[in-house]
Design a protein around this motif. Sequence first.
Motif, PDB file in Angstrom:
ATOM      1  N   ASP A   1       0.823  -1.213   0.000  1.00 26.46           N
ATOM      2  CA  ASP A   1       0.000   0.000   0.000  1.00 26.46           C
ATOM      3  C   ASP A   1       0.856   1.262   0.000  1.00 26.46           C
ATOM      4  O   ASP A   1       0.543   2.235  -0.684  1.00 26.46           O
ATOM      5  N   ALA A   2       1.938   1.225   0.778  1.00 24.30           N
ATOM      6  CA  ALA A   2       2.843   2.380   0.810  1.00 24.30           C
ATOM      7  C   ALA A   2       3.517   2.563  -0.546  1.00 24.30           C
ATOM      8  O   ALA A   2       3.650   3.693  -1.033  1.00 24.30           O
ATOM      9  N   HIS A   3       3.928   1.468  -1.142  1.00 22.86           N
ATOM     10  CA  HIS A   3       4.551   1.531  -2.464  1.00 22.86           C
ATOM     11  C   HIS A   3       3.591   2.164  -3.464  1.00 22.86           C
ATOM     12  O   HIS A   3       3.956   3.082  -4.211  1.00 22.86           O
ATOM     13  N   ALA A   4       2.358   1.704  -3.478  1.00 19.79           N
ATOM     14  CA  ALA A   4       1.358   2.239  -4.408  1.00 19.79           C
ATOM     15  C   ALA A   4       1.090   3.722  -4.143  1.00 19.79           C
ATOM     16  O   ALA A   4       0.996   4.521  -5.082  1.00 19.79           O
ATOM     17  N   ALA A   5       0.999   4.095  -2.866  1.00 19.74           N
ATOM     18  CA  ALA A   5       0.737   5.495  -2.514  1.00 19.74           C
ATOM     19  C   ALA A   5       1.901   6.397  -2.926  1.00 19.74           C
ATOM     20  O   ALA A   5       1.692   7.467  -3.510  1.00 19.74           O
ATOM     21  N   TRP A   6       3.123   5.957  -2.646  1.00 22.57           N
ATOM     22  CA  TRP A   6       4.289   6.769  -3.013  1.00 22.57           C
ATOM     23  C   TRP A   6       4.463   6.841  -4.520  1.00 22.57           C
ATOM     24  O   TRP A   6       4.820   7.890  -5.069  1.00 22.57           O
ATOM     25  N   ASP A   7       4.188   5.756  -5.199  1.00 20.93           N
ATOM     26  CA  ASP A   7       4.281   5.768  -6.658  1.00 20.93           C
ATOM     27  C   ASP A   7       3.280   6.774  -7.237  1.00 20.93           C
ATOM     28  O   ASP A   7       3.614   7.571  -8.120  1.00 20.93           O
ATOM     29  N   LYS A   8       2.078   6.752  -6.726  1.00 25.26           N
ATOM     30  CA  LYS A   8       1.038   7.671  -7.199  1.00 25.26           C
ATOM     31  C   LYS A   8       1.391   9.116  -6.840  1.00 25.26           C
ATOM     32  O   LYS A   8       1.261  10.019  -7.673  1.00 25.26           O
ATOM     33  N   PHE A   9       1.852   9.341  -5.623  1.00 26.00           N
ATOM     34  CA  PHE A   9       2.235  10.686  -5.176  1.00 26.00           C
ATOM     35  C   PHE A   9       3.368  11.237  -6.033  1.00 26.00           C
ATOM     36  O   PHE A   9       3.318  12.387  -6.486  1.00 26.00           O
ATOM     37  N   LEU A  10       4.390  10.429  -6.271  1.00 22.47           N
ATOM     38  CA  LEU A  10       5.519  10.897  -7.084  1.00 22.47           C
ATOM     39  C   LEU A  10       5.109  11.106  -8.542  1.00 22.47           C
ATOM     40  O   LEU A  10       5.683  11.959  -9.229  1.00 22.47           O
ATOM     41  N   SER A  11       4.113  10.378  -9.002  1.00 25.59           N
ATOM     42  CA  SER A  11       3.560  10.635 -10.338  1.00 25.59           C
ATOM     43  C   SER A  11       2.882  11.998 -10.378  1.00 25.59           C
ATOM     44  O   SER A  11       3.007  12.737 -11.361  1.00 25.59           O
ATOM     45  N   VAL A  12       2.185  12.335  -9.307  1.00 19.98           N
ATOM     46  CA  VAL A  12       1.566  13.662  -9.208  1.00 19.98           C
ATOM     47  C   VAL A  12       2.651  14.736  -9.208  1.00 19.98           C
ATOM     48  O   VAL A  12       2.550  15.731  -9.925  1.00 19.98           O
ATOM     49  N   VAL A  13       3.687  14.532  -8.422  1.00 20.22           N
ATOM     50  CA  VAL A  13       4.798  15.493  -8.362  1.00 20.22           C
ATOM     51  C   VAL A  13       5.424  15.657  -9.745  1.00 20.22           C
ATOM     52  O   VAL A  13       5.641  16.784 -10.210  1.00 20.22           O
ATOM     53  N   SER A  14       5.712  14.561 -10.423  1.00 21.52           N
ATOM     54  CA  SER A  14       6.304  14.623 -11.769  1.00 21.52           C
ATOM     55  C   SER A  14       5.386  15.356 -12.738  1.00 21.52           C
ATOM     56  O   SER A  14       5.846  16.167 -13.544  1.00 21.52           O
ATOM     57  N   SER A  15       4.112  15.070 -12.663  1.00 21.43           N
ATOM     58  CA  SER A  15       3.136  15.718 -13.530  1.00 21.43           C
ATOM     59  C   SER A  15       3.093  17.227 -13.291  1.00 21.43           C
ATOM     60  O   SER A  15       3.071  18.017 -14.240  1.00 21.43           O
ATOM     61  N   VAL A  16       3.102  17.617 -12.034  1.00 26.26           N
ATOM     62  CA  VAL A  16       3.092  19.035 -11.684  1.00 26.26           C
ATOM     63  C   VAL A  16       4.358  19.714 -12.194  1.00 26.26           C
ATOM     64  O   VAL A  16       4.303  20.830 -12.731  1.00 26.26           O
ATOM     65  N   LEU A  17       5.494  19.048 -12.063  1.00 25.45           N
ATOM     66  CA  LEU A  17       6.750  19.647 -12.507  1.00 25.45           C
ATOM     67  C   LEU A  17       6.820  19.780 -14.031  1.00 25.45           C
ATOM     68  O   LEU A  17       7.568  20.618 -14.538  1.00 25.45           O
ATOM     69  N   THR A  18       6.042  19.003 -14.739  1.00 28.78           N
ATOM     70  CA  THR A  18       6.042  19.112 -16.201  1.00 28.78           C
ATOM     71  C   THR A  18       4.897  19.993 -16.713  1.00 28.78           C
ATOM     72  O   THR A  18       4.749  20.180 -17.912  1.00 28.78           O
ATOM     73  N   GLU A  19       4.123  20.530 -15.804  1.00 27.13           N
ATOM     74  CA  GLU A  19       2.962  21.357 -16.154  1.00 27.13           C
ATOM     75  C   GLU A  19       3.328  22.515 -17.076  1.00 27.13           C
ATOM     76  O   GLU A  19       2.613  22.810 -18.029  1.00 27.13           O
ATOM     77  N   LYS A  20       4.423  23.170 -16.838  1.00 25.64           N
ATOM     78  CA  LYS A  20       4.815  24.359 -17.625  1.00 25.64           C
ATOM     79  C   LYS A  20       5.306  24.002 -19.022  1.00 25.64           C
ATOM     80  O   LYS A  20       5.466  24.877 -19.850  1.00 25.64           O
TER      81      LYS A  20
END
Length: 142
Positions: free
Chosen positions: A121-140
């Motif tokens: 569950d932690a792996h899945a949560a961190w994977d999803k969270f870091l995907s959000v972070v990566s997505s936000v960083l590529t927003e611009k």
Amino acid sequence: MSLTKSERAIITSMWGKIASQADAIGTETLERLFTSYPQTKTYFPHFDLHPGSAHLRAHGSKVVAAVGEAAKNIDNVAGALSKLSELHAYILRVDPVNFKLLSHCLLVTVASHFPADFTADAHAAWDKFLSVVSSVLTEKYR
């Protein structure tokens, strides 16, 4: 992609443990990135990229601090990382795929430092969270 209440709880609870080892985790994450994906070194021609160097420790600390800001502002990751996204897109011109590579290296590093806490569950949560972070960083870039 949004995080569930359970995933948010996992991220915020683990963040306290990660923050206590932020420098070591950040340094190890960058070492793992540069070893596994040597093409990423091109963005750091002015750095001493030897394991444990002062440059790696300093930048690794900044990377983990940015992830910490995202974790602390889990309901507004885009707002928390907006300036960082602009810097990497407009000034540093970092290829956005590198955020995913860095996220993977951070995920592996966190798992190796906290194996007992890094459940499925932690792996899945961190994977999803870091995907959000990566997505936000590529927003611009869009």
